[in-house]
Scaffold this motif. Structure first.
Motif, short mmCIF file in Angstrom:
data_model
loop_
_atom_site.label_atom_id
_atom_site.label_comp_id
_atom_site.label_asym_id
_atom_site.label_seq_id
_atom_site.Cartn_x
_atom_site.Cartn_y
_atom_site.Cartn_z
N TYR A 123 0.87 -1.19 0.00
CA TYR A 123 0.00 0.00 0.00
C TYR A 123 0.90 1.23 0.00
O TYR A 123 1.84 1.32 0.79
N VAL A 124 0.60 2.18 -0.90
CA VAL A 124 1.33 3.44 -0.98
C VAL A 124 0.33 4.55 -0.73
O VAL A 124 -0.62 4.73 -1.50
N LEU A 125 0.54 5.30 0.34
CA LEU A 125 -0.35 6.38 0.71
C LEU A 125 0.39 7.70 0.63
O LEU A 125 1.37 7.89 1.35
N ALA A 126 -0.05 8.58 -0.25
CA ALA A 126 0.48 9.94 -0.33
C ALA A 126 -0.56 10.82 0.35
O ALA A 126 -1.56 11.23 -0.26
N THR A 127 -0.36 11.06 1.64
CA THR A 127 -1.38 11.68 2.49
C THR A 127 -1.23 13.20 2.50
O THR A 127 -0.21 13.73 2.95
N ALA A 128 -2.27 13.87 2.01
CA ALA A 128 -2.30 15.33 1.96
C ALA A 128 -2.87 15.87 3.28
O ALA A 128 -3.77 15.27 3.86
N PRO A 129 -2.38 17.03 3.73
CA PRO A 129 -2.85 17.60 4.99
C PRO A 129 -4.21 18.30 4.82
O PRO A 129 -4.30 19.53 4.87
N VAL A 130 -5.23 17.51 4.60
CA VAL A 130 -6.58 18.03 4.44
C VAL A 130 -7.57 17.00 4.98
O VAL A 130 -7.32 15.80 4.91
N LEU A 131 -8.65 17.50 5.57
CA LEU A 131 -9.76 16.63 5.99
C LEU A 131 -10.89 16.85 5.00
O LEU A 131 -11.39 17.97 4.85
N VAL A 132 -11.30 15.80 4.32
CA VAL A 132 -12.33 15.90 3.29
C VAL A 132 -13.72 15.67 3.89
O VAL A 132 -14.70 16.23 3.42
N GLY A 133 -13.80 14.84 4.93
CA GLY A 133 -15.07 14.65 5.63
C GLY A 133 -15.90 13.49 5.13
O GLY A 133 -16.51 12.77 5.91
N ARG A 134 -15.96 13.30 3.83
CA ARG A 134 -16.69 12.18 3.25
C ARG A 134 -16.31 12.09 1.78
O ARG A 134 -15.67 12.98 1.25
N GLY A 135 -16.71 10.99 1.16
CA GLY A 135 -16.37 10.79 -0.24
C GLY A 135 -16.03 9.34 -0.50
O GLY A 135 -16.66 8.43 0.05
N THR A 136 -15.00 9.11 -1.32
CA THR A 136 -14.57 7.76 -1.68
C THR A 136 -13.39 7.36 -0.81
O THR A 136 -12.32 7.96 -0.90
N PRO A 137 -13.56 6.35 0.05
CA PRO A 137 -12.47 5.96 0.95
C PRO A 137 -11.38 5.17 0.23
O PRO A 137 -11.65 4.44 -0.73
N PHE A 138 -10.16 5.30 0.72
CA PHE A 138 -9.03 4.51 0.22
C PHE A 138 -9.20 3.06 0.64
O PHE A 138 -9.02 2.15 -0.16
N PHE A 139 -9.51 2.83 1.90
CA PHE A 139 -9.66 1.48 2.42
C PHE A 139 -11.11 1.06 2.44
O PHE A 139 -12.01 1.87 2.66
N THR A 140 -11.33 -0.23 2.24
CA THR A 140 -12.66 -0.82 2.31
C THR A 140 -12.84 -1.50 3.65
O THR A 140 -11.86 -1.74 4.37
N ALA A 141 -14.08 -1.83 3.99
CA ALA A 141 -14.33 -2.63 5.18
C ALA A 141 -13.80 -4.04 4.95
O ALA A 141 -13.98 -4.61 3.87
N LEU A 142 -13.13 -4.58 5.94
CA LEU A 142 -12.53 -5.91 5.83
C LEU A 142 -13.10 -6.84 6.90
O LEU A 142 -13.52 -6.38 7.96
N ASP A 143 -13.09 -8.13 6.60
CA ASP A 143 -13.56 -9.12 7.56
C ASP A 143 -12.49 -9.48 8.58
O ASP A 143 -12.79 -9.93 9.67
N ASN A 144 -11.21 -9.31 8.20
CA ASN A 144 -10.09 -9.67 9.07
C ASN A 144 -9.03 -8.59 9.01
O ASN A 144 -8.92 -7.86 8.04
N TRP A 145 -8.20 -8.56 10.04
CA TRP A 145 -7.07 -7.64 10.07
C TRP A 145 -6.10 -7.99 8.96
O TRP A 145 -5.94 -9.16 8.59
N VAL A 146 -5.40 -6.98 8.49
CA VAL A 146 -4.29 -7.17 7.57
C VAL A 146 -3.09 -6.50 8.24
O VAL A 146 -3.08 -5.29 8.41
N ASN A 147 -2.12 -7.28 8.64
CA ASN A 147 -0.93 -6.74 9.29
C ASN A 147 0.04 -6.25 8.24
O ASN A 147 0.25 -6.91 7.21
N LEU A 148 0.63 -5.09 8.49
CA LEU A 148 1.51 -4.43 7.54
C LEU A 148 2.86 -4.13 8.17
O LEU A 148 2.95 -3.93 9.38
N ASN A 149 3.89 -4.05 7.33
CA ASN A 149 5.21 -3.60 7.74
C ASN A 149 5.49 -2.27 7.04
O ASN A 149 5.37 -2.19 5.81
#
Length: 187
Positions: free
Chosen positions: A141-167
């Motif tokens: 996963y590559v996240l280029a996070t801008a310093p803004v709060l949008v409030g709503r819209g199209t999310p980057f992440f979806t709802a998941l049934d299980n955790w996904v551990n990341l490094n």
């Protein structure tokens, strides 16, 4: 096996687009734009959902011919046209610019593509990436996070049934307060 990466510009609150698909808040600096362009240049195959395909294909095929175009935009347009692409859609009937259309099951096709030899794959489009995410197919996963709060819209992440551990494998700061983070899926 090919590596599959999902990367996008997103807001601090996790959206890739605001209400009405507004992405005006995510205009990258020249440095970040070059980073994304270099990434396109290194991508072996790009996987697109219909909406992102329509956005990209309405601009980049002729972007290098527009008045006032920058050298970086010319380079990106060339790289984008040359990059092999697959579009997943049940409603699109034709694609151009080094692109193949898939109308069947996306998860089955992405699984098949990952098993092939070849360069790294990038996936784009919230709906398509969500299906790959839920199926456990995303390697990075590559996240280029801008310093803004949008409030709503199209999310980057979806709802998941299980955790996904990341490094965490990389952090980098770009102009305008954008922070890039790269995470690999821990398997």
């Amino acid at each position: 096996m090919r590596k599959l990466t999902f990367g996008m510009n997103l807001s601090v609150d996790g959206y890739i687009a605001g209400p009405g698909d507004d992405i005006g808040w995510s205009v990258p600096s020249d440095e970040l734009f070059q980073w994304w362009s270099d990434r396109v240049g290194a991508t072996g195959l790009a996987l697109y959902g219909r909406k992102l395909w329509e956005t990209m294909s309405s601009h980049w095929p002729t972007a290098d011919q527009q008045p006032g175009v920058t050298p970086a935009e010319i380079e990106f347009a060339r790289r984008w046209r040359d990059m092999p692409k697959v579009v997943f859609s049940s409603t699109t009937s034709t694609v151009d610019w080094n692109t193949r259309l898939v109308t069947g099951d996306a998860v089955t096709e992405i699984t098949r593509l990952k098993a092939e030899d070849g360069g790294p794959m990038d996936i784009g489009g919230a709906t398509l990436a969500a299906a790959a995410m839920r199926a456990g197919l995303i390697d990075e996963y590559v996240l280029a996070t801008a310093p803004v709060l949008v409030g709503r819209g199209t999310p980057f992440f979806t709802a998941l049934d299980n955790w996904v551990n990341l490094n965490l494998v990389e952090t980098r700061t770009f102009p305008d307060g954008v922070v890039l983070t790269r995470y690999e899926t821990r398997r």
